[in-house]
Design an enzyme around this catalytic site. Structure first.
Site, PDB file in Angstrom:
ATOM      1  N   LYS A  78       0.733  -1.242   0.000  1.00  0.00           N
ATOM      2  CA  LYS A  78      -0.152   0.145  -0.069  1.00  0.00           C
ATOM      3  C   LYS A  78       0.899   1.256   0.158  1.00  0.00           C
ATOM      4  O   LYS A  78       1.838   1.405   0.793  1.00  0.00           O
ATOM      5  CB  LYS A  78      -0.841   0.026   1.325  1.00  0.00           C
ATOM      6  CG  LYS A  78      -1.708   1.033   1.438  1.00  0.00           C
ATOM      7  CD  LYS A  78      -3.039   0.877   0.618  1.00  0.00           C
ATOM      8  CE  LYS A  78      -3.993   2.198   0.831  1.00  0.00           C
ATOM      9  NZ  LYS A  78      -3.362   3.326  -0.123  1.00  0.00           N
ATOM     10  N   LYS A 102       5.188   2.418   8.512  1.00  0.00           N
ATOM     11  CA  LYS A 102       3.982   3.177   9.159  1.00  0.00           C
ATOM     12  C   LYS A 102       2.999   2.163   9.481  1.00  0.00           C
ATOM     13  O   LYS A 102       2.034   2.129  10.322  1.00  0.00           O
ATOM     14  CB  LYS A 102       3.700   4.022   7.965  1.00  0.00           C
ATOM     15  CG  LYS A 102       4.419   5.225   7.846  1.00  0.00           C
ATOM     16  CD  LYS A 102       3.974   6.220   7.159  1.00  0.00           C
ATOM     17  CE  LYS A 102       4.866   7.297   6.818  1.00  0.00           C
ATOM     18  NZ  LYS A 102       4.293   8.410   5.704  1.00  0.00           N
ATOM     19  N   LYS A 114       5.321   1.880  -3.259  1.00  0.00           N
ATOM     20  CA  LYS A 114       5.185   3.439  -3.406  1.00  0.00           C
ATOM     21  C   LYS A 114       5.322   3.645  -4.838  1.00  0.00           C
ATOM     22  O   LYS A 114       6.050   2.445  -5.458  1.00  0.00           O
ATOM     23  CB  LYS A 114       6.269   4.291  -2.555  1.00  0.00           C
ATOM     24  CG  LYS A 114       6.464   5.728  -2.761  1.00  0.00           C
ATOM     25  CD  LYS A 114       5.269   6.466  -2.166  1.00  0.00           C
ATOM     26  CE  LYS A 114       5.354   6.642  -0.783  1.00  0.00           C
ATOM     27  NZ  LYS A 114       4.320   7.724  -0.216  1.00  0.00           N
ATOM     28  N   THR A 198      -3.714  12.787   7.251  1.00  0.00           N
ATOM     29  CA  THR A 198      -2.262  13.159   7.585  1.00  0.00           C
ATOM     30  C   THR A 198      -2.177  14.063   8.816  1.00  0.00           C
ATOM     31  O   THR A 198      -1.473  14.001   9.842  1.00  0.00           O
ATOM     32  CB  THR A 198      -1.293  13.352   6.263  1.00  0.00           C
ATOM     33  OG1 THR A 198      -1.770  12.072   5.582  1.00  0.00           O
ATOM     34  CG2 THR A 198       0.169  13.654   6.729  1.00  0.00           C
ATOM     35  N   ASN A 229      -0.366  21.156   1.601  1.00  0.00           N
ATOM     36  CA  ASN A 229      -1.486  20.550   2.093  1.00  0.00           C
ATOM     37  C   ASN A 229      -1.653  19.936   3.527  1.00  0.00           C
ATOM     38  O   ASN A 229      -2.444  20.285   4.436  1.00  0.00           O
ATOM     39  CB  ASN A 229      -1.575  19.284   1.239  1.00  0.00           C
ATOM     40  CG  ASN A 229      -3.041  18.374   1.668  1.00  0.00           C
ATOM     41  OD1 ASN A 229      -3.874  18.996   1.441  1.00  0.00           O
ATOM     42  ND2 ASN A 229      -2.851  17.092   1.548  1.00  0.00           N
ATOM     43  N   SER A 356      -6.545   5.474   4.830  1.00  0.00           N
ATOM     44  CA  SER A 356      -6.575   4.597   3.433  1.00  0.00           C
ATOM     45  C   SER A 356      -7.270   3.270   3.809  1.00  0.00           C
ATOM     46  O   SER A 356      -7.780   2.784   3.043  1.00  0.00           O
ATOM     47  CB  SER A 356      -5.311   4.860   2.786  1.00  0.00           C
ATOM     48  OG  SER A 356      -4.905   5.844   2.044  1.00  0.00           O
TER      49      SER A 356
END
Length: 422
Positions: A78, A102, A114, A198, A229, A356
């Site tokens: 992921k 993570k 990634k 996040t 962001n 997610s």
């Protein structure tokens, strides 16, 4: 390690090596043999693709893309897909390893992945971005999917790009596949809370770190390096919760006011890339901002900002890493010796992958949660992860970065052992 001011290429080269160094140390502290490190130090799969795209002017340009799948012993890989001119193979590899960590830290059944495309989306039209997004999915479609590898937004990608990618994958597979990708618009199976996930994760870590240092968040002086962001959302959330934001920065400079900045004005007047300091005459540099007086410092911009050169000048009591790799290993050691509580990136920025995961679960169930439910589940995950990292650091007498790596790598190592890989 690379220092501030050295060429970007050197920094990129060292990202993977420094990640491997801490993983090696973490596995050693946990008592694993060298063969486990040999398995986990590199991604299991690294795909490089060439994507020919017809530009609006009729010319064909060929873009280079990557997809790294670090380790799938726990579950599907992921991780996000970034569109950036400085994407490199080593960076994508390192980021996939960070994603594995993570996932282990917040205890979700994923390995790390990634992706990235070498491009500058700021110079591309909407139709060109759509063709590039679809071309990338066609190039990697054999290796991804809801039970294999699940992409998500990252630098310069958003819910619209995720929607194009999902649609292309659904066309290729000839069935609707909302679980193939996360970070989608709500109407296409996205989750409440994903856009701010996040920043919310970082906020929860800040709140827990403040409790640890016996600080009341109301009135606490906070500096946020980066106003894009994550940094922008973070400034808004912390301001609403009573924190005093005394400093922010963007790519062109920084603003600092000991009495506090007008966050509402700054958010209203920044451009789509988070730039706002160009509106002011009296600015300081990003380097100067890091060394200003505050209680909590949040590097939310780029890597290698706190180094052995300036770590001794940091005046904050808490440093919470919202960016990837903003503090070098040498600086981590200095901050730890000075008694500054460092909340490392693999913990602080794991709110995104957590929500997610929630989105993927909702897609699989066909049942969707309210914003309050998502927020509550995120808080539970982040608080548990924070406490686990702090307890590991105290029990093993190591710094919080190494402790986070120990927590993050353990699940992968155990799953690989049970599978008979090592």
């Amino acid at each position: 390690m690379a220092k501030v001011g050295e060429p970007t290429k050197k920094v990129k080269k060292d990202v993977l090596a420094s990640t491997q160094e801490v993983i090696h140390q973490a596995l050693s502290n946990l008592g694993y043999k060298e063969d486990v490190y040999e398995l986990l130090k590199e991604p299991m799969r690294m795909l490089s693709v060439r994507i020919p795209i017809k530009l609006d002017n009729g010319e064909v340009k060929v873009f280079t893309g990557f997809r790294s799948q670090h380790n799938d012993s726990v579950g599907p890989t992921k991780g996000g897909v970034r569109f950036h001119p400085e994407v490199s193979e080593n960076e994508v590899k390192a980021l996939s390893i960070w994603m594995s960590l993570k996932c282990g830290i917040v205890d979700v059944p994923y390995g790390g992945g990634k992706g990235g495309i070498i491009c500058d989306p700021r110079t591309m039209s909407f139709p060109e971005l759509e063709r590039l997004s679809r071309g990338y999915v066609r190039a990697i479609s054999q290796l991804v999917g809801p039970t294999k590898d699940i992409p998500a937004p990252d630098v310069f990608t958003n819910s619209q790009i995720m929607a194009w990618m999902m649609d292309e994958y659904s066309r290729i597979r000839e069935f609707d596949s909302p679980g193939f990708i996360t970070g989608k618009p709500l109407v296409l199976g996205g989750s409440h809370g994903r856009e701010t996930a996040t920043a919310m994760g970082v906020t929860i870590c800040i709140e827990e770190a403040a409790k640890k240092k016996q600080l009341d968040l109301d009135g606490t002086k906070v500096i946020i390096q980066g106003f894009g962001n994550a940094g922008g959302f973070l400034a808004k959330i912390l301001h609403e919760r009573g924190a005093n934001i005394v400093g922010i920065s963007d790519a062109y400079g920084a603003l600092y006011d000991e009495a506090g900045l007008d966050i509402e004005y700054l958010l209203e007047n920044r451009d789509s890339f988070g730039t706002v300091t160009t509106l002011f005459k009296q600015t300081i540099t990003n380097k100067e901002l890091l060394e200003r007086e505050c209680d909590i410092l949040v590097p939310a911009a780029i890597s290698n900002q706190i180094t052995e050169e300036n770590a001794s000048k940091i005046k904050a009591r808490i440093v919470v890493e919202a960016a990837n790799g903003p503090t070098t290993l040498e600086a981590t050691e200095i901050l730890s010796k000075r008694g500054i509580l460092l909340v490392p990136d693999v913990l602080a920025s794991s709110g995104g992958v957590t929500v997610s995961y929630f989105e993927w679960v909702q897609n699989n169930l066909g049942y969707y949660w309210s914003e309050e439910e998502v927020a509550g589940k995120l808080r539970d995950k982040m608080v548990k992860a924070f406490n686990n990292v702090i307890e590991t650091a105290e029990r093993h007498h190591v710094d919080t970065r190494l402790a986070a790596y120990m927590v993050g790598v353990r699940k992968m190592a155990e799953a690989s052992r049970f599978r008979g890989w090592v």
